[in-house]
Scaffold this active site. Sequence first.
Site, PDB file in Angstrom:
ATOM      1  N   ASP A 287       2.833  37.592  30.916  1.00 54.88           N
ATOM      2  CA  ASP A 287       3.376  38.666  31.737  1.00 54.88           C
ATOM      3  C   ASP A 287       3.330  38.197  33.195  1.00 54.88           C
ATOM      4  O   ASP A 287       2.757  37.151  33.526  1.00 54.88           O
ATOM      5  CB  ASP A 287       2.629  39.985  31.515  1.00 54.88           C
ATOM      6  CG  ASP A 287       3.519  41.187  31.840  1.00 54.88           C
ATOM      7  OD1 ASP A 287       4.488  41.026  32.608  1.00 54.88           O
ATOM      8  OD2 ASP A 287       3.254  42.292  31.348  1.00 54.88           O
TER       9      ASP A 287
HETATM   10  C1  BGC Z   1       5.720  44.038  32.932  1.00 57.47           C
HETATM   11  C2  BGC Z   1       6.586  43.434  31.842  1.00 57.47           C
HETATM   12  C3  BGC Z   1       7.899  43.002  32.405  1.00 57.47           C
HETATM   13  C4  BGC Z   1       7.643  42.025  33.535  1.00 57.47           C
HETATM   14  C5  BGC Z   1       8.897  41.480  34.153  1.00 57.47           C
HETATM   15  C6  BGC Z   1       5.631  43.144  34.149  1.00 57.47           C
HETATM   16  O1  BGC Z   1       5.012  43.772  35.219  1.00 57.47           O
HETATM   17  O2  BGC Z   1       4.445  44.317  32.417  1.00 57.47           O
HETATM   18  O3  BGC Z   1       6.757  44.359  30.803  1.00 57.47           O
HETATM   19  O4  BGC Z   1       8.710  42.445  31.415  1.00 57.47           O
HETATM   20  O5  BGC Z   1       6.893  42.679  34.538  1.00 57.47           O
HETATM   21  O6  BGC Z   1       9.558  42.412  34.912  1.00 57.47           O
END
Ligand code: BGC
Length: 747
Positions: free
Chosen positions: A283
């Site tokens: 993530d």
């Molecule tokens: C989130 C993810 C997301 C990623 C990219 C993160 O903060 O937890 O679910 O895909 O950002 O935007």
Amino acid sequence: MRTLSILLVISIICSEFIPVSGSQANANSSGNSDFCLQLLQQMTLEEKIGQLHQLSLRGDIGEETKKAIRAGKVGSVINIEPRYMNQVQELAEKESRLKIPLLYGRDVIHGYKTIFPIPLGQAATFNPGIVREGARIAATEAYSEGIRWTFAPMLDISKDARWGRIAESLGEDPYLSSVLGAAMIEGFQGKSLADKYSIAACAKHFVGYGAAEGGRDYNSTNIPPVLMHNVYLAPFRAANQAGAASFMASFNDNDGIPLTGDTELLRNVLKNKWQFPGVVVSDWNAINEMIKHGFATNRTEAALKALQAGIDIDMMSSAYTNELQQLIAADSSLMTLLDDAVLRVLRMKQQLGLFEKPYNEANPSLLYAASHLESARQAAEESFVLLKNNNLLPLKPEWNTLAVIGPMADAPHDQLGTWVFDGEKDKTITPLRALREYTGRKLRILYEPGLEYTRDLSRKGLKKAVETAQKSDIVLLFLGEESILSGEAHSMADLNLVGLQSELVAEISKTGKPLVLVVMAGRPLTIEKEIEQAGAVLYGFHPGTMGGPAIARILLGDVNPSGKLPVSFPRHTGQIPVHYNHNNTGRPAPEKLPSLYEIPREAKQTSLGNTSFYLDYGFRPLFPFGYGLSYTRFEYSDFKITRNELHSSGEISFSVKLRNTGNYTGTEVVQLYVQDVVASVARPVKELKRFERVQLKPGEQKEVVFTLITDDLSFYGRDLVKTIEKGLFRTWVGTDSSQGLQLEFKY
Ligand code: BGC
């Protein structure tokens, strides 16, 4: 041992190779089944690490980034605007040594331009068909603007409405989340990833993220192994079986181990045991965040732990790009792990057909296509849950003057819900607009919001709203939450209506006019008091672009509501978690509970009632999982076992008769639950095993048949091996998780 299994995975990755005519990387690679391996062999260490580096590009691209792309030091890009895509791709395609295309990813969660209901709303449809179609439409629109990878579906089991990301989930049930999650993956990915309009899905967040302590986002989770395997891992197992091209590791630490560095779950379970052949992405900045977790001393150690655990792509922390080179120089055995990660990335690009077609084939005519809007409307219609109806709905023909009140009646931005980066509010049709434009019959719409937005603390509009209500035949009061109140990092400790919405309900209800509440929110809200003051309540999870027409058609009876709750609704926040599939205690609560106010003053300490409940709020939710009313009535009868071959073919079949005994055509979601009564580890009191949407005309009857296999009756015990144990099973069929016709059978 570990090296052996990694080699095994590498050989699986390459044996699954589909020949493509690689025009850039290896112009003569067409038909060569070792394409990805050969490409890997040509790569320098820096180029390999580059494939694992993902960065975000917003706006124009700077010189530094151009240089990095030319040097093959970037593998994928998140959030790039469509207008820059081809120009940036050209840097990789024409100016880098190996000409490996960049992969463009974006969070396309519940629609790209045409916005569908938030995932929790899609789950309320209990309809894998419409969920699949929603993802297909999202993929089609996103592809037509150059996006080839979405970070969806989110498969985190969520039992806690305080957690803002419950909006993005498919609810509390592992089976429903598995079925609908798989449908989303099929929708995004289509028949083949290489097809036009297919984009790679990403099952996230692996795993347990939804169990955040106290519902506070990013918080620690404490999920023991048996629960992890039976509940939290279930939808991810289904996602792997459905062929999800990628997985994302979650932010949380479970039992002290951040998932980004969890070798057991990522490498041993996902990559080795499940043989997941795709890409695991971290993530956002999560590799670095292992330092704050207290799990790594510095970025070097964080990069090492992530690589060892099985993170292939580093989203935005730059730990891989800065640290892997020196780590590998110090320990060459890490090269095997690096190669495995790079191969997975190359393979995904190859499956997507990127080596052949790296450029964005923009097709703006597909955005908001009429058929897309039509499907979004159907999804929204099926997602609304009728919680209460004292004969107010559908609106009677003699009610022509409708008071439309409340902050969500005309909130085009807020009805779209969380995680909308591309949908535009001027394309949203609100309930106010839909009611004004309704052509099915003559209506007089009196609009007075009362409150400007849901958190509005000003009383200045209340009086006018009350006056408007007084002039009407019936009041439609639109309440809920703005979209920014749910989603990532938007948790709430209090689930009551925000702002002065409760006061608005109280004031309007004092007029004595028939009152219908329509709620649009990102989560279950604790609205018991407001429900008592209304004659009918229609609940929707932010319904998207076409929410307005869906609501109008439901209120006016063109559509009969059929949504069912994908999550239990608490009466009070203090009851959380209050989910239907809990284990029994040794002292389950009785039907009739003693009341808080019956306890005598200065009563002597007793173990009052001797059972498990709250003195003030009992133990039942406000509405159970699976609950939802219809304008018609359904009667269940003749529930029987029609075939029990569990010991031979491994199957058991049940049938039940369903009759529409009301006056409207309607769709019922028939639900089958099972309990394994005694087992080596205590099992939940009930678990959803099958469901089916059945449409019936008034008076019509249908026999519904469900077949289970032994796997459906199996579970992960202490040894974490899935088995079916001998003994008694109970099964229910019915309209929600709290009731139903019951049978027993033995295995
Ligand atoms: C989130 C993810 C997301 C990623 C990219 C993160 O903060 O937890 O679910 O895909 O950002 O935007």
